[in-house]
Structure formats: structure tokens, C-alpha cells
Design an enzyme around this catalytic site. Structure first.
Site, PDB file in Angstrom:
ATOM      1  CB  SER A 170      -1.129   0.107   1.309  1.00  9.66           C
ATOM      2  OG  SER A 170      -2.049  -0.938   1.516  1.00  9.66           O
ATOM      3  CE  LYS A 201      -4.364   2.326  -0.949  1.00  7.27           C
ATOM      4  NZ  LYS A 201      -3.864   0.918  -0.617  1.00  7.27           N
ATOM      5  CB  SER A 246      -4.343   1.475   3.628  1.00 10.83           C
ATOM      6  OG  SER A 246      -3.682   1.145   2.494  1.00 10.83           O
TER       7      SER A 246
END
Length: 388
Positions: free
Chosen positions: A63, A66, A123
Site C-alpha cells: 500500500s 498509494k 489505506s
């Protein structure tokens, strides 16, 4: 070409070239990330590497992907293409995302500000895809923009396949590249309002009130930490790109592949402690500071301001004295309308003893639209009258 030289007397200097996305290296025998596959520690303003371990090894970023998603969102806001209050509709595809999510339903609308909370704090994969589709028309088109931005930033070992970091073949990055992405994201002062929040709520005035808790626990437990993004998959293990600011100094620390959250946080903590105990930053220019005026041909105005695109500082080891730093401003020879806010107009270069120690882009402060024919005619006649 326009050049200006200004002698700056500074309290300290320990800086290497950091142009075009390259990071300058500081050799160190200190071991700070023994329980991680790869790691890096940089000072944000100068980009100087204070520590690294296997920093160019291609690994799944989970993640932390991102970070680039947020870069493109903040860039769109900065350019006026997107507002925090804009409503973003969730598609069936976005709502179908698994993993970390804020449980968006198909057809549900949230503001950009709410979506950013969902991405930065929780997230949210669903929020990331919803924003991607809104900005580019489809997730696939947004991924193209992500990879294009990676090239612009000089990231040589990064390839994105989605805006979330969900496992997929040939989706990879490095500690070095992640540090550069975070450096870019932190140009936008408003982002830490999201990444530095430990807890918040979505749908607060409804029956579906949703509690957000930051996946980056250091936001709460390490003074000065206000970002940026965690990551975990079975393949990637525990990852974190963190940033902290104390006084004038902001640093970025990245860890890939720690076996446990405790190991991940411990490695980051050791790097942050090392940076703040050994170095100090001397700010020279703030982001968006006016450096010079630039002539623009065929525009609705004759000139515009060239401003800094990021904070510009000098990094020093504590107790070191250095002086005699000069500033050189180089502006492109021909600049014609249209000019968009943020377009590169030139370069600000810092030099010491004739050697370049840092370079940073100078960009347009505002849009300059093409002038109409009548506007140009009156301008030419005005110049003709003056010359007569």
C-alpha cells in the site's frame, strides 16, 4: 538567458548534488535497518541520503503505492483541476476492491477530502480506485499517469499496475524510489493534515459512522511523525515510508520487508533518531517563494513570477561551519503563452567554490493565457508609440 548570483553566508553546509530526482549519498558505517530487506533515510529538502541498505532492490511496495496515488491527487488540486469539496462517485468496480477499505458502496458519493482521509489514514483501496477513476476516467488510465509521473521524477526501478498496491505481477518499486515519491508528495503542505492524523471518522452524521485509525502507529508514538504510508501483503511483508519533522529539518525513512510491525517501526525509529541527532537543516527558500520575474511572449500579461517548486535548504552535520554559497538563476530563453501554473520555467542552482551542490526547478506561479489579436495589436502599437 537570465542569471543572478547572490552570495549567501550560511551557518553550515554538507550537501551534494540532488538534481533531476537523483539523491546524493552520505557514506555511513552505521547499521540502522538490520531487520529489513531494504531501507533508506533522506533529508527532505536536499534529498541527501543519510543511510541506505539495498535501496535499489525491486520489491513489492504494497500500500505504499498509494503515495503516488496521493501525489497525483494533490497535483490536481494544486493545479485547480480538483477541489476538496468535489463529490466523487463510487463505481461498482471501486466498491469491489478487497483488502483495506472504507466500505464504499456502489453509487455512494464522498468529497475529495473524505476520500483522502480514507486513503491516507485507513489505506482504503476502494477510495483509491474511486479517485483514480474520477481523475483519469478509468483505473487503467490512472495507472498510466502514475507511471508517467514516475518517469518525470526519475524513478528508474518502479512500475505500477494499480493505484492500491494489491498484489499483482510486475508491480514493484524500491526504497530509493519510494523516498523520492514521498519527497514529491511532501511538497504539498496540506497532505500531512491527512497522513499525520491518527484517528478520524467518515459518515459521522449517519447510522454508518466509520472510525478511521492510522495504520502508521508512529504518528501517535513518535514526536514529529506526520506521515506517510504503511504497506503489508504476505509477499511484501511489513513496509513503511515515514516522515518526521523537528525544528527546520524534515526527513524521510523507508523500510521494505520487515517480518513484523514491531520490527518495521523499530527500524524506522532508529533511522529517525540517527538523523535528528547527527544533522541539522538551514532553510533558504520556502515552497512557492518568488525568485524572479520572467517575460512571457504573446501572453495576456507580459511577465509572470518564477517561484520555487519545493522548500530549498542546506544540510549540515551538527557543529560544522561552512560559508560562501552562491545562488544562480537560469531561465529558459523562450517562454511563450500558454503557460500553466507549475510549468517549469528555469532552475535555481546553489554553488560553492564553483561546484554545483544543489539544483531545484523554478515554476510558474500562475497561468498565463494567450493574448487575443486585439490585445497584441494594442501592445505593439503602444511599443511603437514609445519608440517614436
Amino acid at each position: 538567458m537570465k542569471k543572478g548570483f547572490i552570495l549567501l553566508m550560511l551557518a553550515g553546509l554538507l550537501l551534494q548534488p540532488a538534481a533531476n530526482g537523483a539523491l546524493a549519498k552520505e557514506k555511513s558505517s552505521v547499521v540502522l535497518a538490520d531487520k529489513a530487506k531494504s531501507a533508506i533515510l533522506i533529508e527532505r529538502d536536499t534529498g541527501k541520503i543519510l543511510y541506505e541498505k539495498n535501496s535499489d532492490e525491486k520489491l513489492p511496495p504494497a500500500s505504499m503505492t498509494k503515495i503516488m496515488t496521493m501525489v497525483l491527487i494533490m497535483e490536481a488540486i494544486d493545479k485547480g483541476q480538483l477541489k476538496m469539496t468535489d463529490k466523487i462517485r463510487t463505481s461498482e468496480h471501486a466498491a469491489s476492491m478487497g483488502g483495506s477499505q472504507i466500505f464504499l458502496e456502489a453509487g455512494e458519493e464522498m468529497t475529495v477530502e473524505e476520500m483522502l482521509k480514507g486513503i491516507a489514514i485507513a489505506s482504503g483501496n476502494d477510495a483509491s480506485v474511486a479517485m483514480a477513476e474520477h481523475l483519469a476516467g478509468s483505473e487503467e488510465a490512472f495507472v498510466e499517469k502514475m507511471n508517467q509521473k514516475a518517469k518525470e521524477l526519475g524513478l528508474k526501478n518502479t512500475e505500477f499496475k494499480n493505484p492500491t498496491g494489491l498484489p499483482v505481477q510486475n508491480h514493484y518499486s524500491t526504497a530509493h524510489d519510494m523516498a523520492l515519491m514521498a519527497k514529491e508528495l511532501l511538497k504539498y503542505d496540506g497532505i500531512t493534515r491527512f497522513t499525520g492524523t491518527y484517528e478520524d471518522y467518515l459518515r459521522q452524521d449517519t447510522e454508518k459512522k466509520f472510525w478511521l485509525v492510522n495504520t502508521n502507529r508512529l504518528v501517535k508514538f513518535y514526536p514529529g511523525v506526520d506521515g506517510v504510508k504503511t504497506g503489508f501483503t504476505n509477499e511484501a511483508k511489513y513496509c513503511l515510508t515515514a516522515t518526521a519533522k523537528k525544528g527546520n529539518m524534515r526527513v524521510i525513512a523507508v523500510v521494505f520487508g520487515a517480518e513484523t510491525p514491531k520490527d518495521r517501526n523499530a527500524q524506522i525509529t532508529k533511522m529517525l533518531d540517527f538523523a535528528f541527532s547527527q544533522y541539522e537543516t538551514h532553510p533558504l527558500f520556502a515552497k512557492d517563494q518568488v525568485i524572479t520575474k520572467v517575460k512571457v511572449s504573446k501572453g495576456n500579461v507580459k511577465e509572470t513570477n518564477a517561484v520555487t517548486s519545493e522548500p530549498i535548504s542546506v544540510l549540515a552535520k551538527k557543529g560544522e561551519d561552512v560559508k560562501d554559497v552562491s545562488q544562480e538563476v537560469n531561465i529558459k530563453k523562450k517562454i511563450a503563452a500558454p503557460v500553466k501554473k507549475g510549468d517549469r520555467l528555469g532552475t535555481l542552482t546553489l554553488k560553492r567554490n564553483g561546484e554545483t551542490i544543489a539544483e531545484s526547478p523554478l515554476v510558474a506561479e500562475k497561468d498565463v493565457k494567450p493574448a487575443g489579436w486585439w490585445h497584441l495589436f494594442k501592445r505593439v502599437m503602444g511599443e511603437f508609440t514609445k519608440s517614436g
